[in-house]
Design a protein around this motif. Structure first.
Motif, PDB file in Angstrom:
ATOM      1  N   ASN A 277       0.873  -1.156   0.000  1.00 32.33           N
ATOM      2  CA  ASN A 277       0.000   0.000   0.000  1.00 32.33           C
ATOM      3  C   ASN A 277       0.914   1.209   0.000  1.00 32.33           C
ATOM      4  O   ASN A 277       1.594   1.471   0.988  1.00 32.33           O
ATOM      5  CB  ASN A 277      -0.877  -0.029   1.255  1.00 32.33           C
ATOM      6  N   PRO A 278       0.963   1.930  -1.117  1.00 31.87           N
ATOM      7  CA  PRO A 278       1.982   2.964  -1.235  1.00 31.87           C
ATOM      8  C   PRO A 278       1.878   4.055  -0.162  1.00 31.87           C
ATOM      9  O   PRO A 278       2.900   4.490   0.355  1.00 31.87           O
ATOM     10  CB  PRO A 278       1.773   3.547  -2.633  1.00 31.87           C
ATOM     11  N   GLU A 279       0.658   4.466   0.201  1.00 35.29           N
ATOM     12  CA  GLU A 279       0.536   5.536   1.190  1.00 35.29           C
ATOM     13  C   GLU A 279       1.100   5.068   2.530  1.00 35.29           C
ATOM     14  O   GLU A 279       1.957   5.699   3.127  1.00 35.29           O
ATOM     15  CB  GLU A 279      -0.925   5.969   1.375  1.00 35.29           C
ATOM     16  N   ARG A 280       0.577   3.917   2.983  1.00 32.57           N
ATOM     17  CA  ARG A 280       0.979   3.456   4.297  1.00 32.57           C
ATOM     18  C   ARG A 280       2.443   3.023   4.317  1.00 32.57           C
ATOM     19  O   ARG A 280       3.174   3.279   5.256  1.00 32.57           O
ATOM     20  CB  ARG A 280       0.096   2.278   4.711  1.00 32.57           C
ATOM     21  N   GLY A 281       2.840   2.349   3.226  1.00 37.45           N
ATOM     22  CA  GLY A 281       4.198   1.836   3.180  1.00 37.45           C
ATOM     23  C   GLY A 281       5.237   2.935   3.230  1.00 37.45           C
ATOM     24  O   GLY A 281       6.255   2.815   3.901  1.00 37.45           O
ATOM     25  N   ARG A 282       4.983   4.034   2.525  1.00 39.16           N
ATOM     26  CA  ARG A 282       5.994   5.083   2.493  1.00 39.16           C
ATOM     27  C   ARG A 282       5.912   6.007   3.688  1.00 39.16           C
ATOM     28  O   ARG A 282       6.853   6.725   4.007  1.00 39.16           O
ATOM     29  CB  ARG A 282       5.849   5.898   1.203  1.00 39.16           C
ATOM     30  N   ALA A 283       4.735   6.014   4.343  1.00 38.63           N
ATOM     31  CA  ALA A 283       4.574   6.918   5.474  1.00 38.63           C
ATOM     32  C   ALA A 283       5.410   6.449   6.656  1.00 38.63           C
ATOM     33  O   ALA A 283       5.949   7.258   7.395  1.00 38.63           O
ATOM     34  CB  ALA A 283       3.098   6.990   5.866  1.00 38.63           C
ATOM     35  N   ARG A 284       5.508   5.128   6.830  1.00 36.10           N
ATOM     36  CA  ARG A 284       6.258   4.691   8.012  1.00 36.10           C
ATOM     37  C   ARG A 284       7.737   4.498   7.643  1.00 36.10           C
ATOM     38  O   ARG A 284       8.096   4.256   6.505  1.00 36.10           O
ATOM     39  CB  ARG A 284       5.663   3.393   8.539  1.00 36.10           C
ATOM     40  N   GLU A 285       8.526   4.609   8.690  1.00 35.84           N
ATOM     41  CA  GLU A 285       9.956   4.460   8.482  1.00 35.84           C
ATOM     42  C   GLU A 285      10.360   3.074   8.972  1.00 35.84           C
ATOM     43  O   GLU A 285      10.110   2.725  10.116  1.00 35.84           O
ATOM     44  CB  GLU A 285      10.686   5.536   9.280  1.00 35.84           C
ATOM     45  N   ALA A 286      10.939   2.281   8.079  1.00 34.73           N
ATOM     46  CA  ALA A 286      11.324   0.941   8.486  1.00 34.73           C
ATOM     47  C   ALA A 286      12.460   1.001   9.495  1.00 34.73           C
ATOM     48  O   ALA A 286      13.326   1.857   9.416  1.00 34.73           O
ATOM     49  CB  ALA A 286      11.763   0.138   7.264  1.00 34.73           C
ATOM     50  N   ILE A 287      12.418   0.112  10.476  1.00 30.04           N
ATOM     51  CA  ILE A 287      13.529  -0.003  11.417  1.00 30.04           C
ATOM     52  C   ILE A 287      14.523  -0.952  10.774  1.00 30.04           C
ATOM     53  O   ILE A 287      14.272  -2.149  10.657  1.00 30.04           O
ATOM     54  CB  ILE A 287      13.045  -0.548  12.768  1.00 30.04           C
TER      55      ILE A 287
ATOM     56  N   GLU B 234      -2.033  -4.267 -16.996  1.00 29.30           N
ATOM     57  CA  GLU B 234      -2.348  -2.981 -16.391  1.00 29.30           C
ATOM     58  C   GLU B 234      -1.075  -2.174 -16.211  1.00 29.30           C
ATOM     59  O   GLU B 234      -0.009  -2.720 -15.955  1.00 29.30           O
ATOM     60  CB  GLU B 234      -3.049  -3.180 -15.027  1.00 29.30           C
ATOM     61  N   HIS B 235      -1.206  -0.847 -16.374  1.00 31.87           N
ATOM     62  CA  HIS B 235      -0.045   0.042 -16.278  1.00 31.87           C
ATOM     63  C   HIS B 235      -0.532   1.356 -15.696  1.00 31.87           C
ATOM     64  O   HIS B 235      -1.392   1.997 -16.296  1.00 31.87           O
ATOM     65  CB  HIS B 235       0.555   0.236 -17.681  1.00 31.87           C
ATOM     66  N   ALA B 236      -0.042   1.725 -14.521  1.00 27.21           N
ATOM     67  CA  ALA B 236      -0.560   2.933 -13.885  1.00 27.21           C
ATOM     68  C   ALA B 236       0.458   3.505 -12.918  1.00 27.21           C
ATOM     69  O   ALA B 236       1.460   2.868 -12.598  1.00 27.21           O
ATOM     70  CB  ALA B 236      -1.846   2.606 -13.119  1.00 27.21           C
ATOM     71  N   LYS B 237       0.167   4.741 -12.471  1.00 29.10           N
ATOM     72  CA  LYS B 237       0.958   5.321 -11.385  1.00 29.10           C
ATOM     73  C   LYS B 237       0.715   4.449 -10.151  1.00 29.10           C
ATOM     74  O   LYS B 237      -0.377   3.904  -9.973  1.00 29.10           O
ATOM     75  CB  LYS B 237       0.499   6.750 -11.101  1.00 29.10           C
ATOM     76  N   VAL B 238       1.716   4.375  -9.275  1.00 24.32           N
ATOM     77  CA  VAL B 238       1.629   3.421  -8.167  1.00 24.32           C
ATOM     78  C   VAL B 238       0.393   3.664  -7.298  1.00 24.32           C
ATOM     79  O   VAL B 238      -0.294   2.723  -6.896  1.00 24.32           O
ATOM     80  CB  VAL B 238       2.945   3.420  -7.346  1.00 24.32           C
ATOM     81  N   HIS B 239       0.063   4.944  -7.029  1.00 19.35           N
ATOM     82  CA  HIS B 239      -1.097   5.216  -6.176  1.00 19.35           C
ATOM     83  C   HIS B 239      -2.386   4.782  -6.852  1.00 19.35           C
ATOM     84  O   HIS B 239      -3.281   4.238  -6.214  1.00 19.35           O
ATOM     85  CB  HIS B 239      -1.156   6.705  -5.816  1.00 19.35           C
ATOM     86  N   ASP B 240      -2.470   5.046  -8.152  1.00 23.07           N
ATOM     87  CA  ASP B 240      -3.680   4.647  -8.879  1.00 23.07           C
ATOM     88  C   ASP B 240      -3.827   3.137  -8.897  1.00 23.07           C
ATOM     89  O   ASP B 240      -4.917   2.597  -8.726  1.00 23.07           O
ATOM     90  CB  ASP B 240      -3.633   5.169 -10.320  1.00 23.07           C
ATOM     91  N   LEU B 241      -2.708   2.449  -9.089  1.00 24.10           N
ATOM     92  CA  LEU B 241      -2.795   0.999  -9.176  1.00 24.10           C
ATOM     93  C   LEU B 241      -3.297   0.409  -7.863  1.00 24.10           C
ATOM     94  O   LEU B 241      -4.147  -0.477  -7.854  1.00 24.10           O
ATOM     95  CB  LEU B 241      -1.435   0.388  -9.517  1.00 24.10           C
ATOM     96  N   PHE B 242      -2.782   0.908  -6.760  1.00 30.83           N
ATOM     97  CA  PHE B 242      -3.182   0.329  -5.486  1.00 30.83           C
ATOM     98  C   PHE B 242      -4.531   0.854  -4.992  1.00 30.83           C
ATOM     99  O   PHE B 242      -5.208   0.187  -4.224  1.00 30.83           O
ATOM    100  CB  PHE B 242      -2.086   0.548  -4.433  1.00 30.83           C
ATOM    101  N   ASN B 243      -4.929   2.052  -5.441  1.00 32.58           N
ATOM    102  CA  ASN B 243      -6.210   2.589  -4.981  1.00 32.58           C
ATOM    103  C   ASN B 243      -7.357   2.309  -5.936  1.00 32.58           C
ATOM    104  O   ASN B 243      -8.512   2.263  -5.521  1.00 32.58           O
ATOM    105  CB  ASN B 243      -6.093   4.103  -4.756  1.00 32.58           C
ATOM    106  N   ARG B 244      -7.047   2.206  -7.231  1.00 29.63           N
ATOM    107  CA  ARG B 244      -8.103   1.934  -8.206  1.00 29.63           C
ATOM    108  C   ARG B 244      -7.651   0.864  -9.192  1.00 29.63           C
ATOM    109  O   ARG B 244      -7.555   1.131 -10.393  1.00 29.63           O
ATOM    110  CB  ARG B 244      -8.425   3.218  -8.986  1.00 29.63           C
ATOM    111  N   PRO B 245      -7.317  -0.336  -8.717  1.00 27.62           N
ATOM    112  CA  PRO B 245      -6.899  -1.366  -9.673  1.00 27.62           C
ATOM    113  C   PRO B 245      -8.034  -1.667 -10.646  1.00 27.62           C
ATOM    114  O   PRO B 245      -9.192  -1.703 -10.247  1.00 27.62           O
ATOM    115  CB  PRO B 245      -6.566  -2.560  -8.784  1.00 27.62           C
ATOM    116  N   GLN B 246      -7.688  -1.874 -11.913  1.00 29.06           N
ATOM    117  CA  GLN B 246      -8.711  -1.988 -12.949  1.00 29.06           C
ATOM    118  C   GLN B 246      -8.808  -3.374 -13.576  1.00 29.06           C
ATOM    119  O   GLN B 246      -9.677  -3.620 -14.385  1.00 29.06           O
ATOM    120  CB  GLN B 246      -8.427  -0.971 -14.067  1.00 29.06           C
ATOM    121  N   HIS B 247      -7.883  -4.260 -13.268  1.00 23.58           N
ATOM    122  CA  HIS B 247      -7.884  -5.543 -13.967  1.00 23.58           C
ATOM    123  C   HIS B 247      -8.148  -6.684 -12.983  1.00 23.58           C
ATOM    124  O   HIS B 247      -7.579  -6.697 -11.889  1.00 23.58           O
ATOM    125  CB  HIS B 247      -6.538  -5.756 -14.664  1.00 23.58           C
ATOM    126  N   PRO B 248      -8.979  -7.646 -13.352  1.00 26.16           N
ATOM    127  CA  PRO B 248      -9.270  -8.760 -12.437  1.00 26.16           C
ATOM    128  C   PRO B 248      -8.027  -9.498 -11.972  1.00 26.16           C
ATOM    129  O   PRO B 248      -7.982  -9.998 -10.848  1.00 26.16           O
ATOM    130  CB  PRO B 248     -10.159  -9.682 -13.284  1.00 26.16           C
TER     131      PRO B 248
END
Lengths: 364, 340, 325
Positions: A277-287, B234-248
């Motif tokens: 999860n890019p938001e959560r993953g990048r928000a925290r700092e790994a130890i 599928e090909h997307a910006k990382v946030h879009d891919l994880f927040n709005r994945p489009q492919h089964p």
């Protein structure tokens, strides 16, 4: 250490345990010599591990390579002899029973291996591979064995008609299903799973994990589930044991361990797992731990984790070995300066509290 | 101009059983300093794509077509001598298994010096000084004392650091990392990913991160390409891919992942096995495993198209937008549910 | 490294003791009576037999005999005297050994040259015409007997084409004066060409196979891919990254094969009438001269152990994993 653990809740036995492991040690000698080999040192692969498992429970054992988790598994199913300690299965001491006496116990306790490619004999048909344990234990006529094998194939989600195929005709995930069927064949009570999904792709891994859970529900199985992947262990286990350099560093029920880890190593492990999860993953700092796991030949003095520990206290952690301190409800952790809360940042982890140290003042 | 522009790349291997199309029409671009993640399971063609770009496939049994424009120059049509000049200098690569990727009979110093001298006309002394500099940069403790050691004297994590030092020694514009942390323990993986992040800031290289681990992609990539059975699905910006994945298939991958931060009793599983690339399924290659399969999926191959609301989000699926949004939301809700 | 060296040397000494003891026992148990051979075989008189038995120490128990044999070997460097001719066996071997050494080492050079060049080439171009031709060569080499090959060679090249001599040995350092025999390095090599080729064919075939397989395997190693990714040219990759690794097992094989080769030398020496160790032992067998035969076996054992030791050291030198462990 093993006997001391008896006092701290972890080893208080009630008599119904399926398996009790008490202070088990496994040392491999390193020999050297020009003509006569003599042991000059020992790899302390497993060094005083104690735990117990109740029927129907899944105990996850997690740790990095070299922590002794696979050696421990092999000691439990008696593929290796132990150097010291006791292993009790259904109240019976099986540590030193003979091969012959062990045979009926092997029906109760089977194993699933990591590599679905290497652990199946490529020249034998699937029917033979799965039916072999039945024949070894003389459980039924050839016709009965065949019927049972086909039933097992169906149970693990394979086509019973594929009875006569060879392992290479199956994909990795299907081969692991064959491995599961083989382990199930003799109706065991305990299955020791040694990294059963780490060689598989994510989508196939999910299939096998679901299968193992279903089988547990259907047959009331008990699992020891060994893995290096914390996500996988969390998913499947009721209780989790963390190992480091041949010793137990923390044991707790699943939710407690992942939500309130007490040992800094557990904390570092949890924080090192990438979060999908890019938001959560990048928000925290790994130890990030420094350096490599030390050699089990010359384990560090005091607490074995001290050379890499962010809250290392000189003169204490490197001198005295901590015991498994209880935190209630069967939660134990081998640390003088346990984590006060979770999650925490690397900075917070370094600012250690003094809770444990105040209770037991130590001259530095 | 993009640093690397891959257009309709196709690679097939001749095998005894027939022709395997390992990469079948893959396109993407990598901009300067950017990180592109390529995710897929084994056999999806993610590694072969990069080996083709680097020109590292066995020549006799491989056929490639399409274009791979490196700073405007097509690598697929470049002479092998030109390709050699680019490889290891402007573009370098690290591999999955650090235990076998270094030559056991040469010291690591010698292997690093070789990497410098293949591209720079400098003395061994200068090259060795540079090697030492890099070994320090990747965090080898007591690098001066270890430069003349052999690979077997290092741990796996340390060997991967040496590989990274070797890949960065000529200041490349692009680093291709093929599953760089898969063979490593989780705490070592964290060290290596941290190191790569830091070095990317220092060296300014673009990175192609090939991995099967969605977690690694989520934490490192800017853009993500999801591959299935030799094709981009599928090909997307990382946030879009994880927040709005489009492919089964992407849904399946995300759902089948056991997660630390959420509770799921049962994992979503993608039924069946990845298809054989000798005889790939007709229409959409995912259709035999897809829970949303329709008649059209069996006959017509979906094109990789932009979604209606976002031209940078590409996907190859026949499902209508409404269904996709609904299913994506369901998945996100189930996996985002915080523990406790 | 030092530890490794000591271990190899001690191992060699141990092997030496075991092998000499086993040969000694085998010869001791052989049905022939050496004293009889000494007294002229069938016409042996009882008095002669008795003195001969005492002189040879045959009346003493086996361990004592072995001890005496070992003492003579180690302190006096003597292999004893022939039962049949009363000649010093040391002398016999001193004459025969250079011939066999020329054959074996010259042959080894030949088979390595053929093995390396053909093996590497077929590995780089698998399924090419040369690769397939090499396979045919391998098949012939492995299945044909050296006596047969030797006869064919001497017929074709010697008798028909008159390119080479068909028999006899020429001393490398010049023939003894007045002997009328050919001598000198050129004559030596000229006389040895056919024996070398005959001798080398079997091993060349095996080595082509092995080197081809090793090189192909090494070409698929990850570190070779790393070298390519660094931008190294193919030639450099072959010499710096592939060959050293691919030839490691070849070195071990070479050490073992020198021993096998000594056995194979018997046939070649026989066909080309070379006065080497092989022919010496054939003659000794015919004369029931066990002492000479035993001398040859012991000498060969020492030679093989010595070369194995050298190969072990060479191996350690090439492979840092052994050197530094």
């Amino acid at each position: 250490m093993a006997t001391e653990q008896g006092s701290n809740g972890q080893m208080e036995l009630h008599g119904d345990e399926l398996l009790v492991v008490d202070g088990v040690k496994k040392y491999f000698p390193i020999t050297r010599g020009i003509i006569f080999q003599k042991a000059i040192a020992q790899v302390q692969a497993v060094d005083g591990v104690s735990f117990s498992i109740n029927p129907g429970e899944t105990l996850g054992i997690v740790g990095e390579s070299g922590c002794g988790k696979s050696t421990l598994a092999r000691c439990i199913v008696r593929l290796l002899d132990t150097t010291a300690g006791r292993i009790m299965f259904e109240g019976r001491d099986i540590t030193n029973v003979s091969r012959v006496a062990m045979r009926p116990i092997r029906r109760e306790m089977t194993m699933i291996f990591q590599d679905p490619y290497a652990s199946l004999n490529p020249r034998k048909r699937v029917g033979f591979i799965i039916g072999e344990p039945l024949e070894v234990h003389k459980l039924g006529t050839p016709a009965e064995v065949k019927r049972r094998v086909q039933e097992l194939l169906e149970v693990v989600g394979l086509n019973p008609e594929h009875y006569n195929r060879f392992p290479h005709e199956f994909s990795g995930g299907q081969r692991q299903r064959i491995g599961v069927a083989r382990a199930l064949a003799v109706n065991p009570k305990l299955i020791v799973c040694d990294e059963p999904v780490s060689a598989l792709d994510v989508s196939v891994q999910a299939q096998i994990l679901n299968l193992l859970k279903d089988l547990q529900d259907d047959f009331g199985l008990t699992y020891i589930f060994i893995a290096h992947d914390l996500n996988v262990v969390r998913h499947i286990s009721d209780r989790v044991m963390v190992m480091y350099l041949g010793q137990v560093s923390e044991v707790a029920d699943r939710d407690t361990l992942y939500r309130e880890p007490k040992h800094p190593y557990t904390g570092a492990l949890l924080s090192a797992v990438p979060i999908p999860n890019p938001e959560r993953g990048r928000a925290r700092e790994a130890i990030v731990l420094e350096g490599d796991v030390p050699s089990p030949v010359n384990p560090p003095s005091g607490c074995r984790f001290h050379p890499r520990c962010p809250r290392f206290v000189e003169g204490h952690c490197d001198v005295e070995e901590p015991e498994l301190f209880p935190f209630g409800n069967g939660h134990v952790a081998k640390c003088f300066y346990p984590l006060e809360r979770w999650p925490m940042t690397a900075e917070e982890m370094r600012r250690r509290g003094t809770a444990r140290a105040q209770e037991e003042p130590v001259q530095a | 101009m993009a640093l690397l522009e891959v257009k309709d790349l196709r690679t097939s291997f001749k095998t005894e059983d027939g022709i395997v199309k390992a990469v079948d029409g893959v396109s993407f671009t990598v901009e300067k300093g950017q990180t592109l993640g390529i995710v897929g399971e084994s056999g999806s063609g993610k590694s072969v794509t990069c080996l083709t770009i680097m020109g590292l496939n066995a020549k006799r049994t491989t056929m490639s077509s399409g274009e791979a424009l490196w700073k405007g120059k097509d690598l697929l049509r470049a002479k092998s001598s030109e390709l050699r000049k680019i490889r290891g200098d402007e573009m370098s690569m690290i591999f999955q298994d650090p235990m076998t990727s270094l030559n056991p009979v040469h010291t690591i110093g010698k292997q690093l010096v070789e990497a410098v001298q293949l591209h720079r006309d400098v003395t061994v002394r200068v090259a060795k000084a540079r090697a030492l500099e890099l070994l320090k940069a990747v965090g080898i403790p007591k690098a001066e004392g270890r430069i003349d050691d052999y690979p077997h004297q290092f741990s796996g994590g340390m060997r991967q650091r040496v590989m990274i030092a070797m890949a960065l020694i000529n200041d490349p514009d692009l680093l291709i990392a093929d599953e760089p942390t898969t063979a490593l323990d989780v705490t070592t993986q964290a060290q290596i990913l941290n190191l790569m992040k830091r070095l990317q800031e220092d060296f300014g290289s673009a990175i192609i991160m090939i991995t099967h681990d969605l977690g690694v992609v989520a934490e490192t990539a800017d853009d993500v390409v999801v591959m299935y059975a030799a094709k981009v699905v599928e090909h997307a910006k990382v946030h879009d891919l994880f927040n709005r994945p489009q492919h089964p298939y992407t849904w399946g991958l995300m759902g089948s992942l056991p997660r630390l931060e959420t509770d799921t009793e049962r994992l979503v599983q993608i039924p069946g096995q990845p298809p054989s690339l000798l005889r790939p399924p007709s229409g959409c290659r995912f259709h035999p495993r897809c829970p949303y399969v329709m008649g059209v999926c069996r006959t017509t191959e979906p094109k990789l198209l932009a979604t209606e609301r976002d031209p940078s989000h590409l996907q190859a699926c026949h499902l209508d937008q409404e269904t996709k949004d609904r299913e994506a939301n369901k998945l996100i809700e189930s996996t985002m549910a915080e523990v406790g | 490294m030092f530890r490794y060296l000591i271990r190899r040397i001690l191992w060699a000494i141990f092997l030496f003791l075991v092998i000499t003891f086993v040969t000694f026992v085998i010869f001791f148990m052989a049905p022939n009576n050496p004293a009889r051979a000494m007294c002229g075989g069938d016409q042996a008189g009882p008095v002669c037999l008795k003195t001969a038995t005492e002189k040879l120490g045959l009346d003493k128990p086996l361990p004592v005999q072995y001890g005496l044999f070992l003492k003579r070997l180690v302190w006096e460097h003597s292999l004893g005297t022939s039962y049949a001719t009363s000649q010093s066996i040391n002398e016999t071997i001193k004459q025969a050994a250079p011939v066999t050494a020329s054959l074996v080492f010259g042959g080894a050079v030949c088979w390595m040259i053929i093995g390396l060049s053909v093996g590497i080439f077929s590995a780089l171009r698998p399924r090419s015409l040369i690769d397939r031709a090499a396979m045919v060569f391998v098949l012939i080499g492995v299945s044909a007997h050296p006596v047969w090959i030797g006869l064919i060679f001497s017929y074709v090249f010697g008798v028909r084409l008159h390119i080479t001599p068909i028999a006899n040995y020429a001393n490398f350092f010049g023939a003894p004066p007045d002997s009328g025999l050919p001598g000198g390095p050129v004559q030596w090599a000229y006389h040895m060409i056919l024996p070398w080729m005959t001798f080398a064919i079997l091993f060349a075939a095996l080595y082509v196979r092995m080197i081809r397989a090793n090189v192909m395997e090494t070409l698929n190693e990850d570190y070779v891919r790393t070298a390519r990714a660094k931008g190294a040219p193919e030639q450099r990759i072959l010499f710096s990254h592939v060959l050293r690794n691919a030839l490691l097992p070849v070195v071990t094989m070479l050490g073992m094969d020198i021993g096998v080769a000594l056995g194979g030398a018997i046939f070649t020496e026989y066909v080309y009438q070379l006065p080497g160790l092989g022919r010496t032992s054939v003659i000794a067998i015919q004369a029931e001269d066990l002492a000479t035969l035993e001398g040859v076996v012991v000498f060969a054992t020492i030679a093989i152990l010595f070369f194995n030791l050298i190969v072990d050291l060479l191996y350690a030198w090439i492979d840092p994993r052994i050197r530094l462990s």
